[in-house]
Design a protein around this motif. Sequence first.
Motif, PDB file in Angstrom:
ATOM      1  N   HIS A   1      -6.826  38.429  14.752  1.00  0.00           N
ATOM      2  CA  HIS A   1      -6.183  37.392  13.923  1.00  0.00           C
ATOM      3  C   HIS A   1      -4.854  36.977  14.550  1.00  0.00           C
ATOM      4  CE1 HIS A   1      -8.332  36.857  10.048  1.00  0.00           C
ATOM      5  NE2 HIS A   1      -8.825  38.071  10.295  1.00  0.00           N
TER       6      HIS A   1
ATOM      7  N   CYS B   1     -11.490  34.669   5.820  1.00  0.00           N
ATOM      8  CA  CYS B   1     -12.126  35.819   6.467  1.00  0.00           C
ATOM      9  C   CYS B   1     -12.619  36.818   5.430  1.00  0.00           C
ATOM     10  CB  CYS B   1     -11.133  36.513   7.404  1.00  0.00           C
ATOM     11  SG  CYS B   1     -11.907  37.825   8.359  1.00  0.00           S
TER      12      CYS B   1
ATOM     13  N   HIS C   1      -9.757  43.958  14.794  1.00  0.00           N
ATOM     14  CA  HIS C   1      -9.973  42.728  14.031  1.00  0.00           C
ATOM     15  C   HIS C   1      -8.647  42.074  13.625  1.00  0.00           C
ATOM     16  CE1 HIS C   1     -12.073  39.972  11.350  1.00  0.00           C
ATOM     17  NE2 HIS C   1     -11.142  40.232  10.468  1.00  0.00           N
TER      18      HIS C   1
ATOM     19  N   HIS D   1      -8.895  44.453   6.963  1.00  0.00           N
ATOM     20  CA  HIS D   1      -7.654  44.262   7.735  1.00  0.00           C
ATOM     21  C   HIS D   1      -6.658  45.377   7.475  1.00  0.00           C
ATOM     22  CE1 HIS D   1      -9.526  40.361   6.897  1.00  0.00           C
ATOM     23  NE2 HIS D   1      -9.218  40.101   8.156  1.00  0.00           N
TER      24      HIS D   1
ATOM     25  N   GLY E   1     -13.490  39.965   6.381  1.00  0.00           N
ATOM     26  CA  GLY E   1     -13.421  41.271   7.054  1.00  0.00           C
ATOM     27  C   GLY E   1     -12.425  42.228   6.434  1.00  0.00           C
TER      28      GLY E   1
END
Length: 401
Positions: free
Chosen positions: A99, A196, A95, A200, A198
């Motif tokens: 980016h 985002c 992920h 990281h 998510g």
Amino acid sequence: MQFLYEREPSRREAEVEVILAGEHDGRPFAVLSDTIFYPEGGGQPADRGTIAGVAVLDVQRAGDSIRHTLERTVAPGPARLELDWARRFDHMQQHTGQHLLSALAEDRFGWKTTAFHLGPNVSDVELDAPRLPAGPRQALEEAIAAEIRAARPVRAWRVSRPEFEGLAGVRTRGLPEGHAGEIRLVAIEGVDLNTCGGTHLASTAEIEALHLLATEPMRGGTRVSFVAGGRARRRMAEHEERNARLRGLLGAPEQEFATTLEDRLAQLQSAERRVRHLEQELAEAAAAALVAQFAAAGEPVAVSHFAERDAAFLGAVARPLSRAPGATVALLTAGPGPAGPFVLVAGADFAGDLAALGRIAAEGLAGRGGGSGHIFQGKAERIDARDVVRLALLRARGGVP
Ligand SMILES: [Zn+2]
């Protein structure tokens, strides 16, 4: 609320409360006071792990709360959470890698990312580039590697909507429908600022490496698949293992795999052509020998078995037999086992009902088939019953009292 997976993305375990336990569509679920499990979203799959020792099968947002689908029910009250960290870290590598890939593809080449999908083996992004020539593609991969080496810090925080609207240069693929309240931003220092939700990595260095794989045209853009981090190393190891095996099988260094294989395939094709030619010759010789044998024996029904041959060979024998003089009906079978193909063929002077005899043969051999005129062919489970069938055919032709 901000959940633990957001506040501390590297958190692997926690003590929380199960505040709601129930069933949805016949599957047990739990809602927790807080969670380290990421719910599926933004292209990143849901986390796995355990709640009070019970396996978490899925994690989804349900309004403002997060619903954990479980293998079996858990009781409300205190519960220990354990995250499948290997899976999560892998997702964070893919992920965060995405980016970086998306930011550099847009800033250096003007290719915007329109979709992202994190798969179990490879992930992909869709770029609004009609195609990705080898040169720029390699330049993109080099640019990604440079930013990984630069160990850029990655940071996530929340802002209010007015703050968000006052910010310049935020990349976003759009906020989720019905999004209200604060907006979560993720920055890769000096490279990217993005909305985002998510999980990281803390630094681009943790991506380790990112390798672009195949590209294919997709909805007017280009889909680019990639692997990052541990996946890139595992893929490399698999390739090495496969190469070692192929070196042994092909007896050639890996630079020559393709040309060696092309040579072998050409040899194989030529050998197959020779085999087909020889089988045709063999079938014609076998047919000629059978014609002579039938004429000498004068029997109305004959049987012949070819253990090493197949249905195509039987057909090649049957065609000349059906044109040869005489009225002998021959049952031909082929194959090493009890099951195999069969052909019933009658000589040119035969004037009876071969289809009727064919049905008797098929039944006696526990098989099925079809045909008309002088050839009836099929497949059977018991071609080893051919001698019994021979007697039945003889009776049908009036050869046995
Ligand atoms: Zn993200």
